[in-house]
Design an enzyme around this catalytic site. Structure first.
Site, PDB file in Angstrom:
ATOM      1  CG  HIS A  67      -0.234  -0.031   2.627  1.00  0.00           C
ATOM      2  ND1 HIS A  67       0.500  -1.171   2.980  1.00  0.00           N
ATOM      3  CD2 HIS A  67       0.142   1.117   3.279  1.00  0.00           C
ATOM      4  CE1 HIS A  67       1.091  -0.643   4.336  1.00  0.00           C
ATOM      5  NE2 HIS A  67       0.819   0.610   4.578  1.00  0.00           N
ATOM      6  CG  ASP A  84       1.549   4.724   5.012  1.00  0.00           C
ATOM      7  OD1 ASP A  84       0.986   3.694   5.132  1.00  0.00           O
ATOM      8  OD2 ASP A  84       2.524   5.048   5.273  1.00  0.00           O
ATOM      9  CG  HIS A 117       5.101   0.800   2.950  1.00  0.00           C
ATOM     10  ND1 HIS A 117       4.630   2.277   2.479  1.00  0.00           N
ATOM     11  CD2 HIS A 117       4.234   0.882   4.143  1.00  0.00           C
ATOM     12  CE1 HIS A 117       3.563   2.804   3.130  1.00  0.00           C
ATOM     13  NE2 HIS A 117       3.320   1.950   4.435  1.00  0.00           N
ATOM     14  NE  ARG A 161       2.402   4.746   9.306  1.00  0.00           N
ATOM     15  CZ  ARG A 161       1.349   5.015   9.230  1.00  0.00           C
ATOM     16  NH1 ARG A 161       0.533   6.070   9.761  1.00  0.00           N
ATOM     17  NH2 ARG A 161       0.665   4.325   8.556  1.00  0.00           N
TER      18      ARG A 161
HETATM   19  C1  OGA Z   1       2.971   1.860   8.354  1.00  0.00           C
HETATM   20  C2  OGA Z   1       3.323   0.838   7.743  1.00  0.00           C
HETATM   21  C3  OGA Z   1       4.971  -1.070   7.824  1.00  0.00           C
HETATM   22  C4  OGA Z   1       5.474  -2.151   8.985  1.00  0.00           C
HETATM   23  O1  OGA Z   1       3.439   2.221   9.536  1.00  0.00           O
HETATM   24  O2  OGA Z   1       2.431   2.738   7.511  1.00  0.00           O
HETATM   25  O3  OGA Z   1       2.837   0.265   6.735  1.00  0.00           O
HETATM   26  O4  OGA Z   1       6.536  -2.919   8.811  1.00  0.00           O
HETATM   27  N1  OGA Z   1       4.032  -0.099   8.631  1.00  0.00           N
HETATM   28  O5  OGA Z   1       5.186  -1.770  10.185  1.00  0.00           O
HETATM   29 MN    MN Z   2       1.858   2.039   5.718  1.00  0.00          MN
END
Ligand code: OGA
Ligand code: MN
Length: 282
Positions: A102, A104, A256, A273
Site C-alpha cells: 500500500h 499510506d 510498502h 509512526r
Molecule cells: C506503516 C506501515 C509497516 C511495518 O507504518 O505505514 O505500513 O512494517 N508499517 O510496520
Molecule cells: Mn503503511
C-alpha cells in the site's frame, strides 16, 4: 553526514546524523536532495523522544492524525502506535499496520505526502518492511502502456476488506464515523511527484479497488498487470530493522508492506509512526 544507497534504484541510509539535535539549513538541504533522489531514507542509531520524532517529521510537512484514534499515542496523538505488545490484555498499538502492499492514506482525497516509522523495539530477526519503487516501475513501462494509462483514474477505499481480511481482527471494523471520514476517492493511476516531477504508478493492492470507467474484468486485469509489474524484484527492497532506526518514505513514489504476520506469536515489535499531510495527486 554520509548517504549510502541501499537498493538498486532507491532507498538510502543516512549515516552520522543525530536527529535529536537541531539541524542547520545546509544539513536540511542535503537531506532534501537525498530524499528526492532515494524516496526512502533510513537514519540509524537514533535515540528520539516523541517530540523529537515529531520535530524531524514536521520537516517534511504538517503532521496529521490517523483515522484509527484508538491507536494514537496516549500523550501525542500525532504518533500512531504500531505494536505487537499486549499489556494488561490490551494491545498497546496496531499490531499490523498493513501486511499488504500500500501507499499510506491513498484512500483519502489528500493522501499522505510522507510517513515516518521509528523502531522503538524490534525483533532480532523478522518484522522487515518491504518497499517498492513505483517511479522506477513507471519508467520501465512500455510506451504503449504509458499511453494506455494516460488520463485513467482509480478508486481507492480504506474499507476494502477482502484483501485486508488478515488484519481485520487486529484493526477491528471501522466505526460509522471512521467510514464517514473515508469515503471512496478517485486518483490518477499515474501521478506526478510534486517537487521532482517524477511520474509513478499510483495504484496499490491494499486500497485500490478498481479502475474508473472500465468493466470489472478489464479493471481487474489491468490492476493485476500493474501490481505484478511494480512488484518485480528489481523494483523492491527489503528493509531489516535495528532498534533506533528511523525510516521516512515518500508515499507518492513508493509502496510498502509489513511482514509482521511472519513473526512468531509473542514476538515484540513496537514502532512510532507519523503521517505527513499531502495534496491531492495530479
Ligand atoms: C506503516 C506501515 C509497516 C511495518 O507504518 O505505514 O505500513 O512494517 N508499517 O510496520
Ligand atoms: Mn503503511
Amino acid at each position: 553526514m554520509r548517504i549510502e544507497r541501499l537498493g538498486e534504484t532507491f532507498v538510502a541510509r543516512v549515516h552520522d546524523l543525530d536527529l535529536s539535535q537541531p539541524l542547520d539549513n545546509e544539513t536540511y538541504a542535503a537531506l532534501d536532495k537525498a530524499w528526492f533522489e532515494n524516496r526512502v531514507l533510513a537514519f540509524s542509531d537514533q535515540t528520539l523522544t516523541e517530540p523529537q520524532l515529531m520535530a524531524i517529521s514536521s520537516h517534511f510537512g504538517p503532521l496529521e492524525k490517523h483515522v484509527l484514534e484508538n491507536f494514537h499515542h496516549n500523550a501525542y496523538p500525532e504518533i500512531l502506535m504500531i505494536s505487537t505488545v499486549v499489556e494488561d490484555d490490551k494491545p498497546i498499538g496496531l499490531a499490523d499496520a498493513g501486511s499488504y502492499w500500500h501507499s499510506d492514506v491513498s484512500y483519502k482525497a489528500e493522501p499522505s505526502r510522507a510517513s515516518t516509522l521509528y523502531g522503538v523495539e524490534v525483533p532480532e530477526a523478522g518484522g522487515d518492511t518491504l518497499f517498492c519503487d513505483t517511479a522506477a516501475a513507471y519508467d520501465a513501462l512500455s510506451d504503449e502502456m504509458k499511453t494506455r494509462l494516460e488520463g485513467l483514474k482509480a478508486a481507492h477505499n480504506y474499507d476494502q476488506r477482502e484483501l485486508q481480511a488478515s488484519t481485520k481482527g487486529i484493526r477491528g471494523e471501522l466505526t460509522t464515523a471512521q467510514k464517514d471520514q473515508t469515503p471512496e476517492v478517485l486518483h490518477p493511476v499515474v501521478r506526478t511527484q510534486p517537487e521532482t516531477g517524477r511520474r509513478s504508478i499510483f495504484v496499490n493492492p491494499g486500497f485500490t479497488v478498481r479502475i474508473d470507467g472500465l468493466a470489472e474484468d478489464a479493471s481487474t486485469a489491468l490492476l493485476g498487470e500493474l501490481f505484478a509489474h511494480c512488484l518485480e524484484d528489481r523494483f523492491c527492497y527489503r528493509y531489516q530493522w535495528q532498534k533506533g532506526d528511523l525510516l521516512a518514505w515518500d508515499n507518492a513514489v513508493t509502496m510498502h508492506r509489513a511482514t509482521v504476520l511472519d513473526l512468531a506469536p509473542g514476538t515484540r515489535r513496537t514502532m512510532w509512526r507519523t503521517i505527513i499531510s499531502g495534496d491531492a495527486p495530479i
